[in-house]
Motif scaffolding. Structure first.
Motif, PDB file in Angstrom:
ATOM      1  N   UNK A   1       3.772  13.719  10.532  1.00 15.52           N
ATOM      2  CA  UNK A   1       2.616  13.267   9.629  1.00 15.52           C
ATOM      3  C   UNK A   1       3.460  13.783   8.781  1.00 15.52           C
ATOM      4  N   UNK A   2       3.819  15.480   9.285  1.00 17.31           N
ATOM      5  CA  UNK A   2       4.886  16.949   8.622  1.00 17.31           C
ATOM      6  C   UNK A   2       5.905  15.861   7.692  1.00 17.31           C
ATOM      7  N   UNK A   3       6.946  15.381   8.379  1.00 13.44           N
ATOM      8  CA  UNK A   3       7.972  14.945   8.052  1.00 13.44           C
ATOM      9  C   UNK A   3       7.653  13.023   7.118  1.00 13.44           C
ATOM     10  N   UNK A   4       6.461  12.647   7.149  1.00 16.51           N
ATOM     11  CA  UNK A   4       6.777  11.518   6.706  1.00 16.51           C
ATOM     12  C   UNK A   4       6.051  12.028   5.254  1.00 16.51           C
TER      13      UNK A   4
ATOM     14  N   UNK B   1      14.154   1.944   0.915  1.00 15.55           N
ATOM     15  CA  UNK B   1      15.057   2.410   1.184  1.00 15.55           C
ATOM     16  C   UNK B   1      14.491   4.216   1.653  1.00 15.55           C
ATOM     17  N   UNK B   2      13.423   3.987   1.375  1.00 14.95           N
ATOM     18  CA  UNK B   2      11.822   4.810   2.074  1.00 14.95           C
ATOM     19  C   UNK B   2      11.177   4.410   2.361  1.00 14.95           C
ATOM     20  N   UNK B   3      10.549   4.006   3.666  1.00 15.94           N
ATOM     21  CA  UNK B   3       9.631   2.938   3.567  1.00 15.94           C
ATOM     22  C   UNK B   3       8.275   4.365   3.687  1.00 15.94           C
ATOM     23  N   UNK B   4       8.445   5.227   3.550  1.00 13.72           N
ATOM     24  CA  UNK B   4       7.128   6.167   4.683  1.00 13.72           C
ATOM     25  C   UNK B   4       6.144   6.156   4.271  1.00 13.72           C
ATOM     26  N   UNK B   5       5.461   5.913   3.122  1.00  8.82           N
ATOM     27  CA  UNK B   5       3.836   5.154   3.187  1.00  8.82           C
ATOM     28  C   UNK B   5       3.800   4.388   4.264  1.00  8.82           C
ATOM     29  N   UNK B   6       4.527   3.282   4.435  1.00 12.96           N
ATOM     30  CA  UNK B   6       3.736   2.516   5.938  1.00 12.96           C
ATOM     31  C   UNK B   6       3.875   3.251   7.128  1.00 12.96           C
TER      32      UNK B   6
ATOM     33  N   UNK C   1       3.906   6.657   7.560  1.00 17.36           N
ATOM     34  CA  UNK C   1       2.562   7.323   6.922  1.00 17.36           C
ATOM     35  C   UNK C   1       1.448   6.760   7.613  1.00 17.36           C
ATOM     36  N   UNK C   2       0.957   5.546   6.688  1.00 19.25           N
ATOM     37  CA  UNK C   2      -0.365   4.917   7.571  1.00 19.25           C
ATOM     38  C   UNK C   2      -0.753   4.866   8.741  1.00 19.25           C
ATOM     39  N   UNK C   3       0.640   4.070   9.461  1.00 15.73           N
ATOM     40  CA  UNK C   3       0.503   4.210  10.831  1.00 15.73           C
ATOM     41  C   UNK C   3      -0.346   5.386  11.477  1.00 15.73           C
ATOM     42  N   UNK C   4       0.310   6.500  10.673  1.00 19.36           N
ATOM     43  CA  UNK C   4      -0.389   7.762  11.890  1.00 19.36           C
ATOM     44  C   UNK C   4      -1.222   7.656  11.313  1.00 19.36           C
ATOM     45  N   UNK C   5      -1.893   7.976  10.215  1.00 21.13           N
ATOM     46  CA  UNK C   5      -2.700   8.602   9.661  1.00 21.13           C
ATOM     47  C   UNK C   5      -4.412   7.617  10.072  1.00 21.13           C
ATOM     48  N   UNK C   6      -3.547   6.123  10.423  1.00 23.74           N
ATOM     49  CA  UNK C   6      -5.021   5.101  10.425  1.00 23.74           C
ATOM     50  C   UNK C   6      -6.395   5.647  11.683  1.00 23.74           C
ATOM     51  N   UNK C   7      -5.698   6.438  12.734  1.00 27.59           N
ATOM     52  CA  UNK C   7      -7.051   6.966  12.775  1.00 27.59           C
ATOM     53  C   UNK C   7      -7.882   8.473  12.987  1.00 27.59           C
ATOM     54  N   UNK C   8      -6.670   8.909  12.386  1.00 27.39           N
ATOM     55  CA  UNK C   8      -6.995  10.670  12.197  1.00 27.39           C
ATOM     56  C   UNK C   8      -7.851  10.569  10.923  1.00 27.39           C
TER      57      UNK C   8
END
Length: 274
Positions: free
Chosen positions: A236-239, A256-261, A263-270
């Motif tokens: 999450x910090x990197x994204x 080129x920079x699909x960071x939102x997709x 980060x959503x995956x990382x944050x979905x549960x937490x």
């Protein structure tokens, strides 16, 4: 300005390169109006050059298409300036200023998701740059080919080419090694060689990276790979850092920079609200 007195076309080519590099710092150019950035000032000039009949027009088109595709995510106008493609003879014009033209023209195709033409043009760059001895342009062509192959799912070819690019960057152009190694890590991961991918991405020293776009790209890949390892907080910090860089520097193309997709995956549960 000194060039213009003796070789106006060469001066214009250098001007295009300077404008392309200026995209790395999009912050305000005018103290009177904080909304005005360097690119707001440079885009009209690039469009003027791209419409001209001079030998530098091809480089202006490549620079403009690259900036529009990568920075702004403006596929429509970028596609217009790419037009039918690029010509090696017109783009390089016998001058050893080829690296930027090679990099920006190949990247323009990738930025608009035209992977077939991107791969074909990258092969042309590699072949022609090899024949005239432009090693940096060969490396740029190799990376364009890697991106086209990887995004097309041609992972075995991508791994072979990115391994060649990695050896080449280490031997001749170490400032490019972090970018090349992040692409290597991504390809290895997609091929199921996760431990090798984790090792490659974690060995990259971000302290030596120049350019917000390159740092954002490396952090985005590292964030995804760290998430695959179960390193939620580090991922999450990197994204988030990728997002901050993209927002600050106007890097808007999600291809080129699909960071939102990610980060959503990382944050979905937490953290579903974020």
């Amino acid at each position: 300005e000194e060039f213009r007195n003796c070789d106006p076309e060469e001066a214009t080519r250098v001007e295009c390169i300077v404008i392309g590099f200026s995209s790395g710092d999009p912050r305000v150019e005018s103290p009177e109006d904080p909304r005005v950035t360097q690119l707001d000032i440079h885009y009209p000039r690039l469009r003027e050059l791209a419409r001209s009949e001079g030998t530098s027009a091809e480089l202006a088109r490549a620079t403009l298409a690259y900036l529009l595709a990568y920075r702004d995510g403006n596929r429509e106008e970028a596609t217009f300036w790419i037009g039918r493609g690029f010509s090696w003879e017109r783009l390089f014009n016998g001058r050893d200023l080829g690296f930027n033209g090679a990099l920006w023209s190949t990247a323009a195709f990738i930025g608009i998701d035209d992977l077939r033409r991107g791969a074909t043009w990258s092969e042309t760059v590699i072949r022609e740059a090899t024949s005239v001895g432009y090693p940096m342009s060969v490396l740029a062509g190799l990376m364009g080919k890697v991106w086209a192959e990887a995004y097309s799912g041609r992972l075995a070819e991508a791994e072979a080419d990115v391994s060649t690019a990695s050896d080449m960057s280490r031997q001749y152009f170490p400032f490019w090694t972090p970018l090349v190694d992040s692409a290597l890590a991504e390809v290895l991961f997609e091929r199921g060689r996760r431990q090798a991918a984790y090792k490659a991405i974690e060995e990259i020293n971000l302290a030596g990276v120049e350019g917000a776009g390159i740092e954002a790209g490396i952090r985005e890949i590292r964030g995804r790979l760290r998430w695959a390892r179960g390193w939620r907080e580090e991922s999450a910090d990197d994204l988030r850092a990728t997002g901050r860089l993209c927002e600050l520097h106007g890097l808007r193309n999600p291809l080129v920079w699909p960071w939102r997709v990610a980060l959503v995956d990382v944050l979905a549960a937490s953290n579903p609200e974020e």
